[in-house]
Design a protein around this motif. Structure first.
Motif, PDB file in Angstrom:
ATOM      1  N   ALA A  36       0.851  -1.147   0.130  1.00 47.50           N
ATOM      2  CA  ALA A  36       0.018   0.023   0.116  1.00 47.50           C
ATOM      3  C   ALA A  36       0.678   1.220   0.215  1.00 47.50           C
ATOM      4  O   ALA A  36       2.172   1.255   0.623  1.00 47.50           O
ATOM      5  N   PRO A  37       0.154   2.276  -0.594  1.00 41.41           N
ATOM      6  CA  PRO A  37       1.201   3.502  -0.573  1.00 41.41           C
ATOM      7  C   PRO A  37       1.706   4.155   0.742  1.00 41.41           C
ATOM      8  O   PRO A  37       2.712   4.599   0.984  1.00 41.41           O
ATOM      9  N   SER A  38       0.696   4.060   1.632  1.00 43.71           N
ATOM     10  CA  SER A  38       0.964   4.344   3.099  1.00 43.71           C
ATOM     11  C   SER A  38       2.318   3.563   3.559  1.00 43.71           C
ATOM     12  O   SER A  38       2.938   4.007   4.404  1.00 43.71           O
ATOM     13  N   MET A  39       2.325   2.239   3.389  1.00 45.42           N
ATOM     14  CA  MET A  39       3.168   1.619   3.933  1.00 45.42           C
ATOM     15  C   MET A  39       4.652   2.025   3.129  1.00 45.42           C
ATOM     16  O   MET A  39       5.679   2.176   3.692  1.00 45.42           O
ATOM     17  N   CYS A  40       4.628   2.223   1.764  1.00 47.72           N
ATOM     18  CA  CYS A  40       5.902   2.806   1.423  1.00 47.72           C
ATOM     19  C   CYS A  40       6.274   3.913   1.625  1.00 47.72           C
ATOM     20  O   CYS A  40       7.594   4.132   1.860  1.00 47.72           O
ATOM     21  N   THR A  41       5.207   4.847   1.822  1.00 50.12           N
ATOM     22  CA  THR A  41       5.689   6.338   2.558  1.00 50.12           C
ATOM     23  C   THR A  41       6.274   6.038   3.963  1.00 50.12           C
ATOM     24  O   THR A  41       7.298   6.549   4.543  1.00 50.12           O
ATOM     25  N   LEU A  42       5.769   4.904   4.779  1.00 51.60           N
ATOM     26  CA  LEU A  42       6.210   4.863   6.120  1.00 51.60           C
ATOM     27  C   LEU A  42       7.597   4.424   5.834  1.00 51.60           C
ATOM     28  O   LEU A  42       8.690   4.679   6.951  1.00 51.60           O
ATOM     29  N   ARG A  43       7.976   3.380   5.013  1.00 51.21           N
ATOM     30  CA  ARG A  43       9.227   2.771   4.913  1.00 51.21           C
ATOM     31  C   ARG A  43      10.481   3.720   4.588  1.00 51.21           C
ATOM     32  O   ARG A  43      11.480   3.787   5.106  1.00 51.21           O
ATOM     33  N   ALA A  44       9.837   4.763   3.673  1.00 52.85           N
ATOM     34  CA  ALA A  44      10.795   5.670   3.233  1.00 52.85           C
ATOM     35  C   ALA A  44      11.229   6.721   4.389  1.00 52.85           C
ATOM     36  O   ALA A  44      12.184   7.248   4.551  1.00 52.85           O
ATOM     37  N   ALA A  45      10.248   7.068   5.198  1.00 48.55           N
ATOM     38  CA  ALA A  45      10.411   8.052   6.330  1.00 48.55           C
ATOM     39  C   ALA A  45      11.733   7.193   7.293  1.00 48.55           C
ATOM     40  O   ALA A  45      12.234   7.917   8.073  1.00 48.55           O
ATOM     41  N   ILE A  46      11.262   5.948   7.489  1.00 50.80           N
ATOM     42  CA  ILE A  46      12.056   5.416   8.462  1.00 50.80           C
ATOM     43  C   ILE A  46      13.438   5.113   8.062  1.00 50.80           C
ATOM     44  O   ILE A  46      14.581   5.341   8.808  1.00 50.80           O
ATOM     45  N   HIS A  47      13.557   5.029   6.685  1.00 47.23           N
ATOM     46  CA  HIS A  47      14.960   5.071   6.085  1.00 47.23           C
ATOM     47  C   HIS A  47      15.644   6.437   6.335  1.00 47.23           C
ATOM     48  O   HIS A  47      16.773   6.663   6.462  1.00 47.23           O
ATOM     49  N   ARG A  48      14.925   7.688   6.262  1.00 48.42           N
ATOM     50  CA  ARG A  48      15.434   9.026   6.494  1.00 48.42           C
ATOM     51  C   ARG A  48      15.746   9.332   8.035  1.00 48.42           C
ATOM     52  O   ARG A  48      16.682   9.895   8.319  1.00 48.42           O
TER      53      ARG A  48
ATOM     54  N   PRO B 202       7.066  12.714  14.315  1.00 53.93           N
ATOM     55  CA  PRO B 202       5.993  11.857  14.331  1.00 53.93           C
ATOM     56  C   PRO B 202       5.843  11.028  13.174  1.00 53.93           C
ATOM     57  O   PRO B 202       5.940  11.464  12.024  1.00 53.93           O
ATOM     58  N   LEU B 203       5.553   9.719  13.437  1.00 54.17           N
ATOM     59  CA  LEU B 203       5.123   8.706  12.212  1.00 54.17           C
ATOM     60  C   LEU B 203       3.748   8.159  12.525  1.00 54.17           C
ATOM     61  O   LEU B 203       3.458   7.497  13.547  1.00 54.17           O
ATOM     62  N   GLY B 204       3.018   8.058  11.438  1.00 51.61           N
ATOM     63  CA  GLY B 204       1.564   7.830  11.626  1.00 51.61           C
ATOM     64  C   GLY B 204       1.585   6.375  10.768  1.00 51.61           C
ATOM     65  O   GLY B 204       2.194   6.061   9.884  1.00 51.61           O
ATOM     66  N   ILE B 205       1.038   5.344  11.612  1.00 56.22           N
ATOM     67  CA  ILE B 205       1.020   3.736  11.011  1.00 56.22           C
ATOM     68  C   ILE B 205      -0.502   3.735  10.381  1.00 56.22           C
ATOM     69  O   ILE B 205      -1.356   3.857  11.672  1.00 56.22           O
ATOM     70  N   ALA B 206      -0.734   3.593   9.280  1.00 56.03           N
ATOM     71  CA  ALA B 206      -2.268   3.466   8.667  1.00 56.03           C
ATOM     72  C   ALA B 206      -2.955   2.216   9.322  1.00 56.03           C
ATOM     73  O   ALA B 206      -2.023   1.104   9.298  1.00 56.03           O
ATOM     74  N   PRO B 207      -4.154   2.200   9.769  1.00 59.04           N
ATOM     75  CA  PRO B 207      -4.853   0.955  10.250  1.00 59.04           C
ATOM     76  C   PRO B 207      -5.109   0.032   8.878  1.00 59.04           C
ATOM     77  O   PRO B 207      -4.915   0.628   7.914  1.00 59.04           O
ATOM     78  N   LEU B 208      -5.260  -1.183   9.256  1.00 58.29           N
ATOM     79  CA  LEU B 208      -5.407  -2.176   8.050  1.00 58.29           C
ATOM     80  C   LEU B 208      -6.433  -1.974   7.229  1.00 58.29           C
ATOM     81  O   LEU B 208      -6.418  -2.091   6.001  1.00 58.29           O
ATOM     82  N   ARG B 209      -7.573  -1.482   7.697  1.00 60.36           N
ATOM     83  CA  ARG B 209      -8.893  -0.986   6.811  1.00 60.36           C
ATOM     84  C   ARG B 209      -8.519   0.132   5.699  1.00 60.36           C
ATOM     85  O   ARG B 209      -9.286   0.141   4.725  1.00 60.36           O
ATOM     86  N   GLU B 210      -7.453   0.731   5.960  1.00 58.16           N
ATOM     87  CA  GLU B 210      -6.984   1.629   5.180  1.00 58.16           C
ATOM     88  C   GLU B 210      -5.860   1.291   4.079  1.00 58.16           C
ATOM     89  O   GLU B 210      -5.498   1.939   3.205  1.00 58.16           O
ATOM     90  N   ARG B 211      -5.455   0.173   4.241  1.00 54.70           N
ATOM     91  CA  ARG B 211      -4.664  -0.513   3.271  1.00 54.70           C
ATOM     92  C   ARG B 211      -5.197  -1.835   3.023  1.00 54.70           C
ATOM     93  O   ARG B 211      -4.407  -3.040   3.410  1.00 54.70           O
TER      94      ARG B 211
END
Length: 471
Positions: free
Chosen positions: A149-161, A308-317
């Motif tokens: 999901a796009p939200s997970m891609c964004t989260l991984r990119a943020a962790i990388h930074r 801050p880092l948001g983690i999307a709930p499963l219903r949104e991915r």
């Protein structure tokens, strides 16, 4: 492949950009492209999902289309089942092409409908999740975080930074979203050589909170043996403060002091001790509301939420649901039935990823040596999606999420209510239906013009084993 995102070093002033340089970046940030992820087709889930980007104009979908979205594994899909249309504004519309088994959006049969971000499109026994996602989409390699999901891609990119920095990270997510997994990923990205130490702040008794976090000296209180505390146990590494919003109010100012000075004062000591710890905190509470209610310190929140880092709930991915189940089931595993796949995709997942792993355990135990894992195995926990109405006559609407006709909506509600009250057929009649349709509940629902939920109630009422009709 991960995409490098240019960042400034701490304290470094970024170079000024010209107007010509700024404009394309702004336009790119606003651009959204519709993509569809095929997560199930024919008789089993697809991991990873197959990605489709509809072209401008018309994109055909079906079992035997030459160009477009081909579903060759799906025997229940018509040769030309439906068509996707992209208009000049980038909106996506699906039109059913008089298919044999119908086209569904979020469990409702349609003749045509506008598609929105997160919709589940069903064609025969194929399920696609629709996404309006940014172009380009940033991502980075974080092996422990599964999902397309796009939200997970964004989260991984943020962790990388943020991982290699020393800033404090605050994870904001509902319960069961995997906050500790994300915290460990931040620690792994930091390259810190010290340990990762996790503590649930809601489980610390208020009377022992200071001692457990900061340690105490021998004889600091009656019978006390010297303990270093969690902060010093994580020296050189990362301390994960889970449910930090539940931290006792008396400890909050002391935690703030530790974060500011990077030194802890054990109970009974007069001299603070230096401590090199990176803090990752997490909460499922609305801390701004707690601050307004004087339950949480605003200055501590400011210190904890440096990044801050948001983690999307499963219903949104939802495109990640079936791959996560595939991972949780392990190998070898049986095939997943179409009915189970649909129910999983439309389930609201109130307990998020934790619920997926619990459901996988139930499927492994109840499924045994079955060749196919079906919805009946977890109907008591998951159940058919309440929004699904496969037997309803098709409607033409520009919005598949709600009926535009209040009278029609009331009529559908009344029909569903009658369906709930209807007594079951006798055992012989139901067995004949199961034999005729080879145990396929979806086909029985269509033939009897009843919901799948009702068919499963009948099966449960007569204590029948659907699997024996599928042989």
């Amino acid at each position: 492949m991960p995409q490098d995102v240019p960042t400034s070093r701490p304290g470094e002033v970024p170079l000024a950009a010209t107007t010509e340089e700024k404009a394309p970046a702004i336009l790119r940030s606003l651009l959204r492209v519709f993509r569809l992820r095929l997560v199930y087709s024919g008789d089993d889930l697809l991991n990873p999902p197959v990605l489709f980007t509809p072209s401008r104009g018309a994109t055909p979908m079906g079992r035997e289309v030459r160009s477009g979205i081909a579903l060759p594994r799906d025997a229940r899909a018509s040769r030309l089942h439906a068509t996707l249309h992209t208009d000049a504004l980038g909106r996506l519309r699906v039109v059913d092409e008089k298919s044999r088994n119908g086209t569904y959006v979020n469990g409702r049969r349609i003749e045509e409908a506008l598609l929105d971000d997160g919709d589940v499109l069903s064609i025969g026994d194929s399920y696609l999740v629709v996404r309006a996602e940014p172009e380009p989409q940033a991502d980075a390699p974080v092996p422990s975080l599964l999902g397309d999901a796009p939200s997970m891609c964004t989260l991984r990119a943020a962790i990388h930074r943020v991982g290699p920095t020393e800033v404090t990270v605050l994870l904001l997510a509902e319960s069961g979203c995997g906050k500790e997994v994300v915290a460990r990923a931040v620690h792994d990205a930091s390259k810190r050589r010290g340990p990762f130490v996790a503590v649930n702040c809601s489980a610390i008794p208020e009377s022992l909170a200071e001692s457990q976090l900061f340690g105490h000296l021998a004889n600091a209180f009656s019978g006390a043996v010297a303990r270093p505390g969690l902060f010093r146990a994580a020296d050189g590494g990362t301390l994960f403060l889970d449910e930090v919003g539940d931290l006792p109010q008396g400890v909050q100012p002391k935690l703030l002091r530790v974060l500011q000075d990077r030194m802890v004062l054990p109970v009974g000591a007069t001299t603070p001790v230096a401590c090199d710890v990176r803090i990752v905190a997490a909460t499922n509470r609305d801390l701004t509301a707690d601050i307004a209610a004087h339950r949480f310190r605003g200055d501590l929140f400011a210190r904890l939420s440096e990044f801050p880092l948001g983690i999307a709930p499963l219903r949104e991915r939802r495109e990640d649901v079936l791959p996560l189940l595939d991972h949780a089931l392990g190998r070898p595993r049986a095939r997943i039935s179409s009915a189970l796949a649909e129910a999983l995709l439309l389930h609201p997942w109130p307990f998020n990823v934790r619920e997926v792993f619990a459901l996988a355990a139930q499927l492994r135990i109840r499924g045994g040596d079955a060749g196919v894992l079906d919805l009946e195995l977890v109907a008591d926990r998951l159940g058919p999606p309440s929004s699904a109405a496969p037997a309803a006559p098709p409607t033409t609407t520009s919005d598949a999420h709600a009926s535009s006709d209040p009278a029609l909506a009331s009529e559908e509600d009344a029909s569903n209510a009658a369906d709930e009250r209807e007594p079951p057929p006798d055992r012989a009649q139901l067995e004949e239906l199961l034999r005729t349709h080879r145990g396929v509940v979806a086909d029985i629902a269509r033939a009897t013009r009843r919901s799948r939920k009702q068919i499963y109630r009948w099966i449960a009422h007569h204590d029948l084993d659907v699997q024996r009709f599928r042989r």
